[in-house]
Design an enzyme around this catalytic site. Structure first.
Site, PDB file in Angstrom:
ATOM      1  CB  ILE A  58      40.636  39.089  44.771  1.00 45.51           C
ATOM      2  CG1 ILE A  58      41.248  37.989  43.893  1.00 45.51           C
ATOM      3  CG2 ILE A  58      41.603  39.450  45.887  1.00 45.51           C
ATOM      4  CD1 ILE A  58      42.527  38.451  43.145  1.00 45.51           C
ATOM      5  CB  SER A  59      37.851  34.019  45.442  1.00 44.74           C
ATOM      6  OG  SER A  59      36.590  34.487  45.048  1.00 44.74           O
TER       7      SER A  59
END
Ligand code: SAH
Length: 212
Positions: A58-59
């Site tokens: 997840i960024s």
């Protein structure tokens, strides 16, 4: 749950230079802890990327905020995301009132994320497939955000951008990328701005990295 942590995260991004109030509002509202694996919930509001399984991440919230801000969207804009992953970036765009289309090339990730969207009432149009060739059916898009690193800018994505629209994409080698903001003028020409030093997982597909 985690309301004060979420507000603090939004404040910290504002201190790091994010100044789009709609982006900051979305960061303060979207429950990022629901997009990370259960064991990492307590880390969800740190400004860091986290593993989501399947070799993906997840960024980092700063990166999500920066890319969203860089598209300079109006409410109700049509946005295409390449790399659905955890769904957090798409949820931020949905929260901001955008019409969101998102493509993911890993079926198991997309299934899990679609389930989460349904549960949370997040209405995003998703598709299983290779996002490097875009999603022609609904083009043109006011914004296109690619959340995986590519060796070059896929021509299909440039084609599917609306005049005045912006494509945000990390381009470089597999270890480090430059974030490119490609703007399509009303005349159909392109103006590109480069922002150095971002790090993403690889974009794999016909107009991205070849699969080994
Ligand atoms: N936007 C996501 C970030 C996910 S990481 C988030 O907010 O969490 C990048 C994702 O891009 C991975 O899930 C990976 O499987 C996917 N991906 C890589 N190449 C792709 C391609 N050609 N088309 C669609 N998705 C791709």
């Amino acid at each position: 749950m985690y309301e004060s942590e979420r507000r603090e995260l939004a404040d910290s991004l504002s201190m790091k230079g994010i100044d789009d109030i709609y982006v900051l509002k979305a960061i303060g509202e979207v429950e990022r802890h629901k997009f990370v694996p259960a064991g990492l919930r307590n880390h969800a509001y740190k400004d860091a990327a986290l593993p989501i399984g399947f070799g993906q991440t997840i960024s980092q919230p700063y990166t999500v905020a920066f890319m969203t801000q860089a598209m300079k969207l109006e409410p109700n804009s049509k946005v295409l995301e390449i790399g659905t992953g955890s769904g957090y970036q798409a949820a931020i765009l949905f929260n901001m009132g955008m019409k969101v289309y998102s493509i993911e090339r890993q079926m198991d990730i997309l299934h899990a994320t679609q389930k989460l969207f349904d549960k949370m009432g997040i209405r995003v149009y998703t598709k299983y497939g290779d996002g490097t060739i875009g999603w022609d059916e609904f083009a043109p898009y006011d914004g296109i955000v690619v959340t995986a690193g590519s060796p070059s800018v896929p021509p299909s994505l440039m084609k599917q951008l609306a005049p005045g629209g912006r494509l945000v994409i990390p381009v470089g080698d597999k270890n480090i990328q430059t974030l490119k903001i490609v703007m399509k003028t009303e005349e159909g020409t392109f103006i590109t701005e480069d922002i150095p030093e971002f790090k993403f997982v690889p974009l794999i597909g016909r107009e991205g990295w070849k699969e080994k």
